[in-house]
Scaffold this motif. Structure first.
Motif, PDB file in Angstrom:
ATOM      1  N   VAL A 139       2.112   7.900  -3.909  1.00 16.08           N
ATOM      2  CA  VAL A 139       3.068   6.850  -4.284  1.00 16.08           C
ATOM      3  C   VAL A 139       2.516   5.462  -3.968  1.00 16.08           C
ATOM      4  O   VAL A 139       2.543   4.583  -4.832  1.00 16.08           O
ATOM      5  N   PRO A 140       1.975   5.214  -2.782  1.00 14.15           N
ATOM      6  CA  PRO A 140       1.423   3.874  -2.530  1.00 14.15           C
ATOM      7  C   PRO A 140       0.308   3.485  -3.509  1.00 14.15           C
ATOM      8  O   PRO A 140       0.282   2.357  -4.011  1.00 14.15           O
ATOM      9  N   VAL A 141      -0.590   4.406  -3.800  1.00 19.17           N
ATOM     10  CA  VAL A 141      -1.674   4.096  -4.743  1.00 19.17           C
ATOM     11  C   VAL A 141      -1.105   3.877  -6.141  1.00 19.17           C
ATOM     12  O   VAL A 141      -1.527   2.969  -6.858  1.00 19.17           O
ATOM     13  N   SER A 142      -0.127   4.681  -6.524  1.00 18.91           N
ATOM     14  CA  SER A 142       0.498   4.524  -7.838  1.00 18.91           C
ATOM     15  C   SER A 142       1.152   3.157  -7.975  1.00 18.91           C
ATOM     16  O   SER A 142       1.045   2.514  -9.020  1.00 18.91           O
ATOM     17  N   ILE A 143       1.808   2.707  -6.933  1.00 19.53           N
ATOM     18  CA  ILE A 143       2.417   1.376  -6.959  1.00 19.53           C
ATOM     19  C   ILE A 143       1.327   0.320  -7.108  1.00 19.53           C
ATOM     20  O   ILE A 143       1.467  -0.622  -7.888  1.00 19.53           O
ATOM     21  N   GLY A 144       0.235   0.484  -6.379  1.00 20.59           N
ATOM     22  CA  GLY A 144      -0.863  -0.470  -6.481  1.00 20.59           C
ATOM     23  C   GLY A 144      -1.492  -0.511  -7.865  1.00 20.59           C
ATOM     24  O   GLY A 144      -1.871  -1.567  -8.351  1.00 20.59           O
ATOM     25  N   LEU A 145      -1.586   0.640  -8.511  1.00 21.61           N
ATOM     26  CA  LEU A 145      -2.234   0.708  -9.821  1.00 21.61           C
ATOM     27  C   LEU A 145      -1.275   0.489 -10.990  1.00 21.61           C
ATOM     28  O   LEU A 145      -1.671  -0.054 -12.019  1.00 21.61           O
ATOM     29  N   MET A 146      -0.038   0.935 -10.846  1.00 17.27           N
ATOM     30  CA  MET A 146       0.896   0.919 -11.974  1.00 17.27           C
ATOM     31  C   MET A 146       1.877  -0.245 -11.950  1.00 17.27           C
ATOM     32  O   MET A 146       2.465  -0.566 -12.975  1.00 17.27           O
ATOM     33  N   GLY A 147       2.092  -0.831 -10.803  1.00 12.24           N
ATOM     34  CA  GLY A 147       2.984  -1.980 -10.744  1.00 12.24           C
ATOM     35  C   GLY A 147       3.986  -1.886  -9.611  1.00 12.24           C
ATOM     36  O   GLY A 147       4.327  -0.793  -9.157  1.00 12.24           O
ATOM     37  N   SER A 148       4.465  -3.043  -9.175  1.00  8.58           N
ATOM     38  CA  SER A 148       5.370  -3.072  -8.030  1.00  8.58           C
ATOM     39  C   SER A 148       6.691  -3.766  -8.335  1.00  8.58           C
ATOM     40  O   SER A 148       7.395  -4.167  -7.420  1.00  8.58           O
ATOM     41  N   THR A 149       7.038  -3.885  -9.629  1.00  4.88           N
ATOM     42  CA  THR A 149       8.370  -4.411  -9.938  1.00  4.88           C
ATOM     43  C   THR A 149       9.401  -3.359  -9.554  1.00  4.88           C
ATOM     44  O   THR A 149       9.070  -2.189  -9.345  1.00  4.88           O
ATOM     45  N   VAL A 150      10.648  -3.743  -9.487  1.00  5.68           N
ATOM     46  CA  VAL A 150      11.712  -2.807  -9.144  1.00  5.68           C
ATOM     47  C   VAL A 150      11.716  -1.643 -10.136  1.00  5.68           C
ATOM     48  O   VAL A 150      11.831  -0.475  -9.747  1.00  5.68           O
ATOM     49  N   THR A 151      11.568  -1.942 -11.416  1.00  6.82           N
ATOM     50  CA  THR A 151      11.543  -0.893 -12.442  1.00  6.82           C
ATOM     51  C   THR A 151      10.345   0.021 -12.260  1.00  6.82           C
ATOM     52  O   THR A 151      10.478   1.254 -12.351  1.00  6.82           O
ATOM     53  N   ASP A 152       9.169  -0.548 -12.000  1.00  6.03           N
ATOM     54  CA  ASP A 152       7.959   0.265 -11.785  1.00  6.03           C
ATOM     55  C   ASP A 152       8.136   1.204 -10.598  1.00  6.03           C
ATOM     56  O   ASP A 152       7.846   2.397 -10.688  1.00  6.03           O
ATOM     57  N   VAL A 153       8.597   0.662  -9.503  1.00  4.73           N
ATOM     58  CA  VAL A 153       8.748   1.455  -8.274  1.00  4.73           C
ATOM     59  C   VAL A 153       9.807   2.538  -8.470  1.00  4.73           C
ATOM     60  O   VAL A 153       9.597   3.699  -8.079  1.00  4.73           O
ATOM     61  N   ALA A 154      10.933   2.201  -9.085  1.00  5.10           N
ATOM     62  CA  ALA A 154      11.978   3.200  -9.331  1.00  5.10           C
ATOM     63  C   ALA A 154      11.459   4.309 -10.246  1.00  5.10           C
ATOM     64  O   ALA A 154      11.750   5.491 -10.028  1.00  5.10           O
TER      65      ALA A 154
END
Length: 175
Positions: free
Chosen positions: A49-64
């Motif tokens: 999950v942390p790497v995915s957030i770093g690679l895919m995005g950290s907006t509220v929508t991305d994280v959700a």
């Protein structure tokens, strides 16, 4: 955006590339199905999950979205393992080479389930080092599948949300 270097270094390059492509959510789902089924031996699951957030995005929508995919995938994998344990039984499962839990360790988790009942499923899924370990004893105990799905998913939501919060804190601090 910055992602903790240690976590990215632990992830296989092919997976890192997939998580940075248009197939990212599908790759993430597949990885979490493997993680839920206790078949992911190629990287630490708490890094996904942390790497995915770093690679895919950290907006509220991305994280959700990342958390949602993680919960769905891990729950699918855990339900698969749960059903195998429920139908195959202890001896059958312990004979499988892909099942890398010793009889002694499994006995420990059987004891937890016997003592505390179904509530240990979400609790174990929410804790590091015990994630998914009560899946098999729940299957052996012939817990209702619907109840297992709900409890498993609830614990996974807590765990993956905590990882996302930690990752977002690290990313925010990096700026």
């Amino acid at each position: 955006m910055s992602t903790p270097v240690l976590q990215i270094a632990e992830m296989p390059a092919a997976l890192r590339d997939l998580l940075d492509s248009e197939y990212a959510l599908l790759a993430l789902l597949a990885v979490f199905v493997l993680e839920g089924a206790m078949l992911m031996y190629f990287m630490p699951s708490e890094a996904i999950v942390p790497v995915s957030i770093g690679l895919m995005g950290s907006t509220v929508t991305d994280v959700a979205t990342i958390i949602g995919v993680a919960v769905i995938g891990a729950t699918i994998g855990q339900v698969g393992l749960f059903v195998l344990a429920k139908r195959g039984g202890r001896e059958w499962l312990l004979e499988k080479r892909w099942f890398r839990v010793s009889d002694e360790r499994l006995a420990t988790f059987d004891g937890w389930f016997d003592r505390w009942g179904p509530i240990v499923v979400p609790v174990s899924n929410a804790l590091l080092f015990t994630r998914g370990m009560l899946t098999v004893p729940a299957g052996f105990a012939e817990m209702r599948t619907r109840e297992f799905v709900l409890l498993s998913a609830a614990g996974t939501v807590v765990f993956e949300t905590a990882l996302a919060a930690i990752a977002l804190g690290v990313i925010e601090v990096a700026f």
